[in-house]
Design an enzyme around this catalytic site. Structure first.
Site: not given
Ligand code: CTP
Ligand code: CA
Length: 233
Positions: A33-34
């Site tokens: 993810t980020n």
């Protein structure tokens, strides 16, 4: 009181907002993810709601709760976000793509947890669909006179903000791109403030100072309303 009782600028309009980061599964206990917090997209959804719009918020992983009074569609991966967005385009007047979509996903997500070994592990990644670009292509393929949303994308940059932002605007056929230099003080992921510049087909539209994400949301919606008026009946 006027805010509560008078006509509002987005009365009767439908606004579709994406927010947060996408989650790309590696195995049942791991993912890619980020750092997106969801805050910028949530601020836009909230501001659109307060201006009278019917708001749908498509949200991936976020650090804060979505605002009340909007329809929330929870998704995880970019592929899920794409489906949730594309099927709602024909009903939307404004689309704001504030989500941080993962550019890649694991080529072969595992059904079972990957066990460790002494060997190096290589994870193969394949490109995700570019949702904003698909929106632009969908719009371009609509016949003249058909209802088309006003589309606003975001661009997170660390260098050459203007060049990358205007390239993205053209490539994705967006109406506006909101660019932020994520390395600037008070800008980008996780903060309650942002520093953005907005680009349209003719170049720079607005260069905003350090503002709360709420105030940035208001300025972005002002520009969307101008855009709707210019293209509307
Ligand atoms: N976006 C999208 N689908 C993707 C990647 C990005 O819809 N698979 C959208 C984002 O929601 C954002 C805009 O495209 O509105 C720009 O995202 P950004 O990551 O800045 O640009 P990319 O085109 O992915 O290019 P790069 O990451 O290489 O800068
Ligand atoms: Ca990207």
């Amino acid at each position: 009181v006027a805010m509560l009782t008078g006509p509002k600028p987005l009365d009767g309009k439908r606004v579709l907002v994406t927010a947060g980061g996408t989650v790309e599964r590696i195995d049942p206990v791991r993912y890619i993810t980020n750092d997106s917090s969801g805050k910028m997209g949530f601020a836009i959804a909230e501001a659109a709601r307060d201006r009278g719009a019917k708001v749908t918020l498509v949200v991936g992983k976020a650090d804060v709760s979505p605002p009340n009074g909007v329809e929330v569609v929870a998704v995880r991966s970019a592929a899920e976000m794409r489906d949730a967005v594309m099927c709602r385009l024909p009903d939307s007047d404004i689309v704001v793509k504030a989500a941080a979509v993962a550019d890649y996903r694991p080529a072969r997500p595992r059904a079972e947890k990957i066990k460790k070994s002494a060997e190096a592990l290589t994870l193969e990644l394949v490109p995700n669909p570019d949702i904003l670009q698909e929106i632009g292509e969908w719009k371009a393929s609509r016949e003249d006179g058909a209802r088309k949303p006003f589309v606003i994308g975001f661009a997170a940059e660390t260098t050459d903000v203007e060049k990358h932002a205007t390239d993205k605007l053209r490539r994705k056929k967006s109406d506006l791109i909101v660019a932020n230099d994520v390395t600037a003080e008070g800008a980008g992921f996780g903060t309650d403030t942002n520093v953005v510049s907005v680009y349209g087909p003719n170049g720079l539209v607005a260069s905003l100072p350090l503002l709360s994400k709420k105030d940035v949301a208001g300025r972005i919606l002002d520009l969307a309303q101008d855009g709707l008026r210019a293209s509307g009946p």
